[in-house]
Enzyme design. Sequence first.
Site, PDB file in Angstrom:
ATOM      1  N   CYS A 194       0.799  -1.238   0.000  1.00  0.00           N
ATOM      2  CA  CYS A 194       0.000   0.000   0.000  1.00  0.00           C
ATOM      3  C   CYS A 194       0.826   1.281   0.000  1.00  0.00           C
ATOM      4  CB  CYS A 194      -0.929  -0.008   1.201  1.00  0.00           C
ATOM      5  SG  CYS A 194      -1.961  -1.468   1.228  1.00  0.00           S
TER       6      CYS A 194
HETATM    7  C1  UGA Z   1      -1.464   0.546   5.481  1.00  0.00           C
HETATM    8  C2  UGA Z   1      -2.337   1.494   6.319  1.00  0.00           C
HETATM    9  O1  UGA Z   1      -1.857   1.514   7.669  1.00  0.00           O
HETATM   10  C3  UGA Z   1      -3.802   1.058   6.287  1.00  0.00           C
HETATM   11  O2  UGA Z   1      -4.607   1.995   6.994  1.00  0.00           O
HETATM   12  C4  UGA Z   1      -4.268   0.997   4.828  1.00  0.00           C
HETATM   13  O3  UGA Z   1      -5.619   0.552   4.714  1.00  0.00           O
HETATM   14  C5  UGA Z   1      -3.366   0.019   4.077  1.00  0.00           C
HETATM   15  O4  UGA Z   1      -2.004   0.475   4.152  1.00  0.00           O
HETATM   16  C6  UGA Z   1      -3.845  -0.023   2.647  1.00  0.00           C
HETATM   17  O5  UGA Z   1      -3.783   1.018   1.967  1.00  0.00           O
HETATM   18  O6  UGA Z   1      -4.406  -1.042   2.223  1.00  0.00           O
HETATM   19  P1  UGA Z   1      -0.375  -1.885   5.884  1.00  0.00           P
HETATM   20  O7  UGA Z   1       0.345  -1.664   4.590  1.00  0.00           O
HETATM   21  O8  UGA Z   1      -1.058  -3.173   6.122  1.00  0.00           O
HETATM   22  O9  UGA Z   1      -1.495  -0.747   6.104  1.00  0.00           O
HETATM   23  O10 UGA Z   1       0.721  -1.728   7.025  1.00  0.00           O
HETATM   24  P2  UGA Z   1       1.119  -0.721   8.184  1.00  0.00           P
HETATM   25  O11 UGA Z   1       0.894  -1.375   9.479  1.00  0.00           O
HETATM   26  O12 UGA Z   1       0.535   0.622   7.983  1.00  0.00           O
HETATM   27  O13 UGA Z   1       2.702  -0.651   7.947  1.00  0.00           O
HETATM   28  C7  UGA Z   1       3.253  -0.214   6.712  1.00  0.00           C
HETATM   29  C8  UGA Z   1       4.766  -0.176   6.774  1.00  0.00           C
HETATM   30  O14 UGA Z   1       5.212   0.877   7.629  1.00  0.00           O
HETATM   31  C9  UGA Z   1       5.408  -1.456   7.318  1.00  0.00           C
HETATM   32  O15 UGA Z   1       6.521  -1.784   6.509  1.00  0.00           O
HETATM   33  C10 UGA Z   1       5.849  -1.074   8.719  1.00  0.00           C
HETATM   34  O16 UGA Z   1       6.966  -1.807   9.156  1.00  0.00           O
HETATM   35  C11 UGA Z   1       6.191   0.399   8.531  1.00  0.00           C
HETATM   36  N1  UGA Z   1       6.121   1.191   9.773  1.00  0.00           N
HETATM   37  C12 UGA Z   1       4.928   1.352  10.422  1.00  0.00           C
HETATM   38  C13 UGA Z   1       7.258   1.797  10.284  1.00  0.00           C
HETATM   39  O17 UGA Z   1       8.369   1.676   9.702  1.00  0.00           O
HETATM   40  N2  UGA Z   1       7.175   2.550  11.417  1.00  0.00           N
HETATM   41  C14 UGA Z   1       6.004   2.726  12.076  1.00  0.00           C
HETATM   42  O18 UGA Z   1       6.000   3.454  13.111  1.00  0.00           O
HETATM   43  C15 UGA Z   1       4.850   2.125  11.572  1.00  0.00           C
END
Ligand code: UGA
Length: 428
Positions: free
Chosen positions: A266
């Site tokens: 995403c």
């Molecule tokens: C993300 C959004 O959080 C959702 O709200 C959205 O619906 C989704 O994309 C989508 O568009 O379908 P997702 O990709 O499942 O969800 O994962 P996240 O939990 O948001 O994490 C994304 C990335 O950011 C991961 O690689 C995670 O490791 C990284 N991250 C997250 C960080 O590096 N630091 C943080 O503090 C949080």
Amino acid sequence: MKINVVGSGYVGTTLAACLADLGHEVTAVDIDEDVVNTIEHGRAPIHEPGLSDLVAEHTGENLTATTSYENVADADVTFLAIQTPSQEDGSIDISPLAAAAEMTGEALADVEDDHLIIVKSTITPPSIEEIRSTVADSAGDAADRVEVATNPEFLREGTAVEDFLQPEKVVFGTESEWATRRLEEVFQPLLADHDTHVVRTNPETATMIKYANNAFLASKISLVNDLGNICKEFGIDAYEVADAIGLDDRIGEQFLRSGVGWGGSCFPKDVAAIVAAAREAGYDPAMLAAGIEVNDRQPERMLALLDKHVDVEGERVAVLGLAFKPGTDDTRNSRAIPVIEGLQERGAEVVGYDPIATENMRDRFPEIEYADSAIAALEGAAGALVVTDWDEFTALDEKFDTMATPVVVDGRRIVERREGIDYDGLTW
Ligand code: UGA
């Protein structure tokens, strides 16, 4: 209600199973026979906690799967949850979605009642018109009885079912009152039971909300990574700084974990798509472009830290974590990919480990070794790079002692710094 969900990928399967759980009669339509068979046998075609249970519970009851569009017109609404893959310039390819919209339109050509087509896929505001005209052309005489709405999805992988059933907000992008009411009927059980915010707007604004949401969160992480890189240069712990700034309500404590950056299906795709769409419209978004650049740099910074400790040419190096985040087997745009590539460029012998994502990474890197456990990956390694924050990595402790040289570069702040290992955190 009778509901079709076209597309049984990540979002489509979650949507279909959860709508069935809300009590609707759901038909999942997908052109892939294997996917349809999997659902018909009561299993989810993707790994997501709780999803297979829901599919098993409702298949044969109020959830069916089919490759045929034959009965599409019997339903009250049709969701389109079709992938919109990235193209080289970052823009999205909406042709698979348009093809599904066309088949849906054709199936509705004789419909006598109003029918709502709801785009769940993430598409840019200007591309909605293309879907509208595709539907209008294919539905023929029924075109004025069919409306196209958007209803973006905010669920996260790993907690998709929970996020769907307990959303913070739902966004309805419609052009008419009846379409809004119909969406309200679909989501009624959620709106009644939970303290859910409902945003009612037009289709273009709804889909811009989705992009803004993801672009904001991804940029927040890139900003905290940029600041974290500065902290590292000054010998300061970025997590101490982040904890303190997170106490300010205007900043908020979430999404402040700095490290190797954001991956997944995403954030990288959506930020690139909205940048490309903005450029196409004549605006160059400097902040979002910088967010991508910072994110692209983090894996290289991780490798540079490793280089400071050990020359890995010809050496075994463990990559701990291959999934883009814990709780999923999804490796799409995982930060492990540029990390592995960087190690290969350095002539290292890469050994990867992940509790569930190994097979997906094997498709991308069939040539590297995959270990069955973190312990096996570490044995004899000259260095270890921690790329995914799987809980089990917190308990490795003395297992690092089996390495040839116990150099640990942590990209997720999951391993504890201790005597006896040469530990370096990316931003701390
Ligand atoms: C993300 C959004 O959080 C959702 O709200 C959205 O619906 C989704 O994309 C989508 O568009 O379908 P997702 O990709 O499942 O969800 O994962 P996240 O939990 O948001 O994490 C994304 C990335 O950011 C991961 O690689 C995670 O490791 C990284 N991250 C997250 C960080 O590096 N630091 C943080 O503090 C949080």
